[in-house]
Design an enzyme around this catalytic site. Structure first.
Site, mmCIF file in Angstrom:
data_model
loop_
_atom_site.group_PDB
_atom_site.id
_atom_site.type_symbol
_atom_site.label_atom_id
_atom_site.label_comp_id
_atom_site.label_asym_id
_atom_site.label_seq_id
_atom_site.Cartn_x
_atom_site.Cartn_y
_atom_site.Cartn_z
ATOM 1 N N GLU A 149 -19.727 -6.212 -15.921
ATOM 2 C CA GLU A 149 -20.745 -6.828 -15.069
ATOM 3 C C GLU A 149 -22.138 -6.539 -15.626
ATOM 4 O O GLU A 149 -22.427 -5.393 -15.977
ATOM 5 C CB GLU A 149 -20.617 -6.308 -13.632
ATOM 6 C CG GLU A 149 -19.290 -6.720 -12.987
ATOM 7 C CD GLU A 149 -19.165 -6.313 -11.516
ATOM 8 O OE1 GLU A 149 -20.105 -5.660 -10.988
ATOM 9 O OE2 GLU A 149 -18.156 -6.665 -10.896
ATOM 10 N N ASP A 156 0.869 -1.178 0.000
ATOM 11 C CA ASP A 156 0.000 0.000 0.000
ATOM 12 C C ASP A 156 0.905 1.227 0.000
ATOM 13 O O ASP A 156 1.566 1.504 1.002
ATOM 14 C CB ASP A 156 -0.924 0.012 1.213
ATOM 15 C CG ASP A 156 -2.044 1.043 1.081
ATOM 16 O OD1 ASP A 156 -1.757 2.185 0.658
ATOM 17 O OD2 ASP A 156 -3.205 0.718 1.381
ATOM 18 N N ARG A 204 -12.339 -4.254 -7.377
ATOM 19 C CA ARG A 204 -13.002 -3.811 -8.599
ATOM 20 C C ARG A 204 -12.451 -4.629 -9.760
ATOM 21 O O ARG A 204 -11.254 -4.932 -9.814
ATOM 22 C CB ARG A 204 -12.764 -2.308 -8.845
ATOM 23 C CG ARG A 204 -13.596 -1.405 -7.929
ATOM 24 C CD ARG A 204 -15.086 -1.545 -8.231
ATOM 25 N NE ARG A 204 -15.929 -0.647 -7.436
ATOM 26 C CZ ARG A 204 -16.482 -0.985 -6.276
ATOM 27 N NH1 ARG A 204 -16.256 -2.182 -5.761
ATOM 28 N NH2 ARG A 204 -17.260 -0.133 -5.647
ATOM 29 N N ALA A 259 -19.755 -9.486 -2.230
ATOM 30 C CA ALA A 259 -18.895 -9.527 -1.047
ATOM 31 C C ALA A 259 -19.392 -8.620 0.071
ATOM 32 O O ALA A 259 -19.304 -8.961 1.247
ATOM 33 C CB ALA A 259 -17.462 -9.146 -1.423
ATOM 34 N N HIS A 270 -20.586 -10.161 -7.419
ATOM 35 C CA HIS A 270 -20.384 -8.871 -6.743
ATOM 36 C C HIS A 270 -21.245 -8.768 -5.477
ATOM 37 O O HIS A 270 -22.019 -7.826 -5.296
ATOM 38 C CB HIS A 270 -20.697 -7.710 -7.688
ATOM 39 C CG HIS A 270 -19.959 -6.448 -7.331
ATOM 40 N ND1 HIS A 270 -19.590 -5.503 -8.249
ATOM 41 C CD2 HIS A 270 -19.521 -5.968 -6.133
ATOM 42 C CE1 HIS A 270 -18.975 -4.495 -7.657
ATOM 43 N NE2 HIS A 270 -18.921 -4.757 -6.364
ATOM 44 N N ASP A 328 -15.099 -11.934 -7.165
ATOM 45 C CA ASP A 328 -16.432 -11.411 -6.873
ATOM 46 C C ASP A 328 -16.800 -10.312 -7.850
ATOM 47 O O ASP A 328 -17.953 -9.898 -7.910
ATOM 48 C CB ASP A 328 -16.482 -10.870 -5.443
ATOM 49 C CG ASP A 328 -17.875 -10.390 -5.040
ATOM 50 O OD1 ASP A 328 -18.829 -11.185 -5.186
ATOM 51 O OD2 ASP A 328 -18.006 -9.225 -4.607
#
Length: 326
Positions: free
Chosen positions: A260, A170, A231, A281, A279, A255
């Site tokens: 989509e 990160d 994403r 989660a 999608h 997910d």
């Protein structure tokens, strides 16, 4: 303050705003783009989920608009830069679905490690086999977390019980912040090379678009498992399929997808080493209650002229003022 809600949110979730005498709220679901453009000029605030595209044309029509409230973590359906140029505050709800998303990540990862889906399908088809479904333990292996925000941190904390070594990438965190949740902060390249399991928890930005591609997948350890609950476009799907087909990745849990719903002709649908969910989660009864309460509290901050707790574009805070309540 006049508020328009354009995506489905439970009545209980909006209760805090309903009870505020300063707020007049209209729920307008299923509007066409043209209809929304005609209506938005009457409102000070818009509350959306992922089903409404808050782009430049919509923001231009929102003559009174002062706040865009995204009921969720991701803000890729909101043109934040253009909203900032117009002095419009963008807020999200980054904590309400944290636990749900983290638990879903754990469920997918464990299902892949232990080949739960394949074993279930085999047994229900009438076969009794054990050898093909010998799984892998997390203990003593290396877990790499890309994106150590609220969800990534929760995954690190929860996964610690399985006793893997935890690495994190990160670029916005200091090593001591990662260490606080039991993770070692490393470069992206080191994480990819060392991890047995990789999970993605980063927003979709110019920097993260196709972050996982042919070049980065070439660095992963043979037999690595990849999970994406962030994403879809963070992963170059064509490159992912190639890595799964040629064995660079042992398995993947997704997910999200670049498009989509996932196209019916996507090779991912027929691959035995891929677990897919639509999608979901962040979806749980508990997370929805927390998420909607969070976004209502943030909107209340703005009504009162206070600094929003989860403002995305902090540059507009210098111009924050109480919204009209008539």
């Amino acid at each position: 303050m006049k508020v328009i809600v354009t995506d489905e949110i439970s009545a209980n979730g909006l209760q805090l705003l309903r009870e505020d005498p300063r707020v007049e709220m209209d729920i307008c679901l299923g509007l066409s783009e043209e209809e929304l453009h005609r209506k938005i000029g009457d409102y000070d605030a818009i509350i959306t989920r992922s089903g409404t595209r808050v782009d430049a044309p919509l923001l231009d029509h929102g003559k009174r608009l002062r706040i865009v409230a995204r009921a969720g973590v991701g803000i890729d359906n909101v043109d934040v830069h253009y909203a900032s140029s117009k002095g419009i505050i963008v807020v999200n709800a980054p904590f309400g679905n944290t636990n749900s998303a983290a638990e879903h990540t754990m469920a997918i990862m464990l299902a892949l490690c232990r080949k739960v889906v394949e074993a279930n399908d085999c047994l229900k088809a009438g076969d009794w086999k054990r050898g093909p479904f010998t799984g892998s333990e997390l203990k003593g292996r290396t877990l790499g977390i890309i994106g150590l925000g609220p969800i990534g941190r929760r995954v690190a904390q929860r996964m610690a019980g399985w006793q893997p070594r935890i690495l994190a990438y990160d670029p916005y965190l200091a090593p001591e912040q990662a260490a606080a949740v039991g993770a070692e902060l490393v470069s992206l390249e080191d994480l990819l090379r060392q991890s047995d399991f990789i999970t993605l928890h980063c927003p979709l930005t110019r920097d993260t678009y196709h972050m996982i591609n042919d070049e980065t997948l070439a660095l992963v350890k043979p037999g690595c498992i990849l999970v994406n609950d962030s994403r879809g476009a963070v992963v170059d799907e064509a490159a992912l399929i190639r890595a799964l087909q040629d064995g660079r990745l042992w398995a993947a849990g997704l997910d999200v997808s670049e498009q989509e719903p996932l196209p019916l002709d996507s090779p991912l649908r027929s691959m035995d080493n891929v677990v897919l969910t639509p999608h979901v989660a962040a979806y749980s009864p508990e997370s929805r209650i927390d998420l909607y309460a969070e976004i209502c509290e943030v909107c209340t901050d703005v009504v009162q002229g206070q600094i929003p707790r989860t403002v995305v574009n902090r540059s507009v805070l210098a111009h924050l003022r109480p919204l009209r309540s008539e």
